[in-house]
Scaffold this motif. Sequence first.
Motif, PDB file in Angstrom:
ATOM      1  N   SER A 249      46.243  81.658  -4.298  1.00 54.37           N
ATOM      2  CA  SER A 249      47.394  81.814  -3.710  1.00 54.37           C
ATOM      3  C   SER A 249      47.427  80.741  -2.668  1.00 54.37           C
ATOM      4  CB  SER A 249      47.711  83.220  -2.969  1.00 54.37           C
ATOM      5  OG  SER A 249      48.992  83.409  -1.969  1.00 54.37           O
ATOM      6  N   ARG A 250      48.156  79.589  -2.971  1.00 53.75           N
ATOM      7  CA  ARG A 250      48.356  78.649  -2.243  1.00 53.75           C
ATOM      8  C   ARG A 250      49.758  77.610  -2.044  1.00 53.75           C
ATOM      9  NH1 ARG A 250      44.676  74.151  -4.927  1.00 53.75           N
ATOM     10  NH2 ARG A 250      45.472  74.984  -7.135  1.00 53.75           N
ATOM     11  N   VAL A 251      49.812  77.295  -0.711  1.00 55.36           N
ATOM     12  CA  VAL A 251      51.077  76.818  -0.463  1.00 55.36           C
ATOM     13  C   VAL A 251      50.829  75.393   0.241  1.00 55.36           C
ATOM     14  CG1 VAL A 251      52.225  78.982  -0.142  1.00 55.36           C
ATOM     15  CG2 VAL A 251      51.314  77.872   1.864  1.00 55.36           C
ATOM     16  N   GLY A 252      51.826  74.607   0.125  1.00 54.36           N
ATOM     17  CA  GLY A 252      51.595  73.118   0.724  1.00 54.36           C
ATOM     18  C   GLY A 252      52.583  72.280   0.383  1.00 54.36           C
ATOM     19  N   SER A 253      52.599  70.881   0.898  1.00 54.71           N
ATOM     20  CA  SER A 253      53.553  69.912   0.173  1.00 54.71           C
ATOM     21  C   SER A 253      52.704  68.779   0.644  1.00 54.71           C
ATOM     22  CB  SER A 253      54.676  69.722   1.219  1.00 54.71           C
ATOM     23  OG  SER A 253      54.452  69.829   2.489  1.00 54.71           O
ATOM     24  N   GLY A 254      53.483  67.473   0.204  1.00 50.46           N
ATOM     25  CA  GLY A 254      52.790  66.146   0.354  1.00 50.46           C
ATOM     26  C   GLY A 254      52.659  65.864   1.905  1.00 50.46           C
ATOM     27  N   SER A 255      51.914  64.749   2.014  1.00 50.17           N
ATOM     28  CA  SER A 255      51.567  64.084   3.667  1.00 50.17           C
ATOM     29  C   SER A 255      52.239  62.800   3.550  1.00 50.17           C
ATOM     30  CB  SER A 255      50.166  63.910   3.620  1.00 50.17           C
ATOM     31  OG  SER A 255      49.656  65.467   3.687  1.00 50.17           O
ATOM     32  N   PHE A 256      53.005  62.685   4.636  1.00 54.18           N
ATOM     33  CA  PHE A 256      53.564  61.258   5.041  1.00 54.18           C
ATOM     34  C   PHE A 256      52.897  60.630   6.463  1.00 54.18           C
ATOM     35  CE2 PHE A 256      56.462  58.600   7.454  1.00 54.18           C
ATOM     36  CZ  PHE A 256      56.681  57.669   6.516  1.00 54.18           C
ATOM     37  N   GLY A 257      52.580  59.323   6.656  1.00 53.84           N
ATOM     38  CA  GLY A 257      51.969  58.867   7.744  1.00 53.84           C
ATOM     39  C   GLY A 257      51.988  57.275   7.798  1.00 53.84           C
ATOM     40  N   PHE A 258      51.145  56.846   8.620  1.00 53.42           N
ATOM     41  CA  PHE A 258      50.892  55.403   8.850  1.00 53.42           C
ATOM     42  C   PHE A 258      49.528  55.146   8.641  1.00 53.42           C
ATOM     43  CE2 PHE A 258      54.185  57.231  11.377  1.00 53.42           C
ATOM     44  CZ  PHE A 258      55.354  56.218  11.269  1.00 53.42           C
ATOM     45  N   TYR A 259      49.242  53.728   8.209  1.00 51.47           N
ATOM     46  CA  TYR A 259      47.878  53.234   8.220  1.00 51.47           C
ATOM     47  C   TYR A 259      47.963  51.971   8.614  1.00 51.47           C
ATOM     48  CZ  TYR A 259      49.464  50.150   4.553  1.00 51.47           C
ATOM     49  OH  TYR A 259      50.267  49.210   3.819  1.00 51.47           O
ATOM     50  N   GLU A 260      46.446  51.464   9.040  1.00 51.07           N
ATOM     51  CA  GLU A 260      45.996  50.266   9.709  1.00 51.07           C
ATOM     52  C   GLU A 260      44.853  49.912   9.558  1.00 51.07           C
ATOM     53  OE1 GLU A 260      45.640  53.590  12.168  1.00 51.07           O
ATOM     54  OE2 GLU A 260      47.770  52.599  11.716  1.00 51.07           O
ATOM     55  N   GLY A 261      44.411  48.816   9.325  1.00 50.77           N
ATOM     56  CA  GLY A 261      42.899  48.438   9.007  1.00 50.77           C
ATOM     57  C   GLY A 261      42.634  46.583   8.823  1.00 50.77           C
ATOM     58  N   PHE A 262      41.511  46.538   8.408  1.00 52.82           N
ATOM     59  CA  PHE A 262      41.239  45.172   8.480  1.00 52.82           C
ATOM     60  C   PHE A 262      40.324  45.256   7.145  1.00 52.82           C
ATOM     61  CE2 PHE A 262      37.819  46.755  11.034  1.00 52.82           C
ATOM     62  CZ  PHE A 262      36.586  46.241  10.523  1.00 52.82           C
ATOM     63  N   ASN A 263      40.156  43.842   6.536  1.00 54.43           N
ATOM     64  CA  ASN A 263      39.204  43.662   5.391  1.00 54.43           C
ATOM     65  C   ASN A 263      38.525  42.484   5.736  1.00 54.43           C
ATOM     66  OD1 ASN A 263      37.881  44.152   3.147  1.00 54.43           O
ATOM     67  ND2 ASN A 263      39.418  43.985   1.697  1.00 54.43           N
ATOM     68  N   GLU A 264      37.466  41.956   5.294  1.00 54.45           N
ATOM     69  CA  GLU A 264      36.844  40.854   5.627  1.00 54.45           C
ATOM     70  C   GLU A 264      35.911  40.351   4.344  1.00 54.45           C
ATOM     71  OE1 GLU A 264      33.525  38.729   8.730  1.00 54.45           O
ATOM     72  OE2 GLU A 264      33.304  40.986   8.483  1.00 54.45           O
ATOM     73  N   GLY A 265      35.937  38.973   4.139  1.00 51.33           N
ATOM     74  CA  GLY A 265      35.003  38.611   3.175  1.00 51.33           C
ATOM     75  C   GLY A 265      34.109  37.455   3.591  1.00 51.33           C
ATOM     76  N   ARG A 266      32.869  37.142   2.956  1.00 48.43           N
ATOM     77  CA  ARG A 266      32.040  36.178   3.550  1.00 48.43           C
ATOM     78  C   ARG A 266      31.119  35.821   2.362  1.00 48.43           C
ATOM     79  NH1 ARG A 266      29.331  36.655   8.786  1.00 48.43           N
ATOM     80  NH2 ARG A 266      31.215  37.661   9.449  1.00 48.43           N
ATOM     81  N   SER A 267      30.711  34.473   2.376  1.00 54.27           N
ATOM     82  CA  SER A 267      29.944  34.173   1.070  1.00 54.27           C
ATOM     83  C   SER A 267      28.426  34.343   1.475  1.00 54.27           C
ATOM     84  CB  SER A 267      29.990  32.655   0.896  1.00 54.27           C
ATOM     85  OG  SER A 267      28.993  32.150  -0.072  1.00 54.27           O
ATOM     86  N   LEU A 268      27.498  34.766   0.531  1.00 55.97           N
ATOM     87  CA  LEU A 268      26.261  34.922   0.686  1.00 55.97           C
ATOM     88  C   LEU A 268      25.278  33.826   0.294  1.00 55.97           C
ATOM     89  CD1 LEU A 268      25.888  38.588  -0.938  1.00 55.97           C
ATOM     90  CD2 LEU A 268      25.669  37.999   1.547  1.00 55.97           C
ATOM     91  N   LYS A 269      25.907  32.615  -0.072  1.00 55.09           N
ATOM     92  CA  LYS A 269      25.044  31.608  -0.542  1.00 55.09           C
ATOM     93  C   LYS A 269      24.411  30.890   0.571  1.00 55.09           C
ATOM     94  CE  LYS A 269      25.388  27.966  -4.073  1.00 55.09           C
ATOM     95  NZ  LYS A 269      26.260  27.204  -5.104  1.00 55.09           N
ATOM     96  N   PRO A 270      25.004  30.534   1.854  1.00 61.57           N
ATOM     97  CA  PRO A 270      24.245  30.160   2.768  1.00 61.57           C
ATOM     98  C   PRO A 270      23.075  30.777   3.387  1.00 61.57           C
ATOM     99  CG  PRO A 270      26.684  29.882   3.296  1.00 61.57           C
ATOM    100  CD  PRO A 270      26.741  30.797   2.302  1.00 61.57           C
ATOM    101  N   LEU A 271      23.194  32.282   3.103  1.00 59.51           N
ATOM    102  CA  LEU A 271      22.232  32.942   3.462  1.00 59.51           C
ATOM    103  C   LEU A 271      21.023  33.010   2.490  1.00 59.51           C
ATOM    104  CD1 LEU A 271      24.184  35.882   5.226  1.00 59.51           C
ATOM    105  CD2 LEU A 271      22.903  33.925   6.328  1.00 59.51           C
ATOM    106  N   PHE A 272      21.406  33.567   1.241  1.00 57.09           N
ATOM    107  CA  PHE A 272      20.419  33.864   0.235  1.00 57.09           C
ATOM    108  C   PHE A 272      20.266  32.957  -0.973  1.00 57.09           C
ATOM    109  CE2 PHE A 272      21.511  37.873   2.288  1.00 57.09           C
ATOM    110  CZ  PHE A 272      20.598  37.946   2.808  1.00 57.09           C
ATOM    111  N   GLY A 273      21.358  32.060  -1.058  1.00 58.12           N
ATOM    112  CA  GLY A 273      21.629  31.111  -2.250  1.00 58.12           C
ATOM    113  C   GLY A 273      22.341  31.794  -3.310  1.00 58.12           C
ATOM    114  N   TRP A 274      22.949  32.833  -3.150  1.00 58.48           N
ATOM    115  CA  TRP A 274      23.481  33.671  -4.389  1.00 58.48           C
ATOM    116  C   TRP A 274      25.014  33.374  -4.392  1.00 58.48           C
ATOM    117  CZ3 TRP A 274      21.962  39.367  -2.323  1.00 58.48           C
ATOM    118  CH2 TRP A 274      20.472  39.347  -2.556  1.00 58.48           C
TER     119      TRP A 274
END
Length: 491
Positions: A249-274
């Motif tokens: 016996s379950r009741v419910g509906s969908g969810s609506f809202g907001f999101y925010e964030g960040f994503n970062e990338g960096r090379s590993l070649k200067p550190l490990f040569g990969w």
Amino acid sequence: MKTSPITRSLLATPKTLLTAILAVAFAFWAANDFGSLSRVAGAENQLRTSSAGSSMEQTRVMWEPKRSSKPMRRSLVAQAARGNVIDEMPSEPLVDDQVRQVGFYDAGCTNCGPVCDCGGEVSCGVEPGCGFEPGCGFEPGCGFEVGCGAEYGDPGCGVEACPSCHGEPVCGMEAIGYRDASCGLESINGDYCDSCGGGGCDSCCGVHTFPLFLPLLRINWHRFDFFAGVQGFKGPMSFANTDGSNGSSRVGSGSFGFYEGFNEGRSLKPLFGWDMSLQLGVRATQNNLSGAEFTSDRRHQVFVTGGFFRRVDYGLQYGLVVDYMSDDWYYQADLTQLRGELSWKENGCHVYGFQFMAGLGDDSSSTLVRNASGATVISSLDFEPTDQYRFFYRRLLNNAGSWDAFAGWTNHDDGIIGTTMTLPLRQKLAFSTGATYLIPNEGTNSGGHQEESWNIAMGLVYRPGGPRGAGRYSRPLFEVADNGTFMVDRK
């Protein structure tokens, strides 16, 4: 009227001075050009004494630089006046310390194929135009402006380009002032990345320092993508058990809202040569701000994604990240999963591949909900991540844009379809959207509406360093997890 000797001398001075100047100039010219005149005399005599029937091609001689110990060079006009008629314009020499070839393995032009995400190659139907010849290191196409009057930094694939206005930096010669950082030649005010203390080819030099006592915190914001938007989603966890004695016996509906964030990338070649890169990102969501029919609590989520990947211009790409999700609503969940990609990138703008999401364990939580009569119901709930397997096609767009289409299945024999798109709007701003739908294995008469899952999101992405701020090969391969890539099911 008689003129005095002094007056006559003053009147004669300009003529005398002019004569002296001409004599000195002639002597200087004769002293410096006597040798060169003797060398071109043969060519001059050949031009003057050639018969009327001889062709002009027989009288031409190729231009050659002056072979002398002196550094002086004669102009092309002066050489042509003395019989050196050139057939083609000589190329200007390159400055060796300011030009570097672009390649993931530092192997030169062999790794600089026609790819849309580079921003400077001939691809996507772009014709060179304007007399420019395509070539690795300085190639017209996606990286040049469409033409006069077009918005700076918004060139498009599939149109004929002409660097008649503000040409955008291209692959192999990409600098930033107010432009983008990129691989090959990245500079700010004439300083190149090799002088930035090991910044390397994966980022630009704009590192900002914030004094926080000791030590100093140094953050290169050009590596980051910041995003925010709205979302709507639904899944089995959106339905709560309001009858402790009857779990179905379950009741419910969908969810609506907001999101925010960040994503970062960096090379590993200067550190490990990969020849690999690292990425790390966080997404926070706020949903059900007005509660639901069974609870007045708001739903807060946090997603964290981190792992390794490898981007290429052509060939095999792959990556593996770990996703973590914290879901705080009428229950509390802490789940993790592995997400991977194995894809083949053509020598152009097309990528084909396979993705998977595999849960790393399940979790359980007590629940606190309100039934239809307003009474509080306390129960428990077991849940786990949904394993997904997807085949996808990705079309790369200019300025680090792309769109994906995928289809697959889950570990519960459900079907999955969806699409995502990142469309560049300006040099540092992009529009991001996507939709994912899980087709439940259960039918409409077996509670299928409670088992289906879907996620729709749209928002903006801001890149302080532009589309190549993190570098051509260090731009994150995976988006930060959301309710489309991290689905949860009841056990």
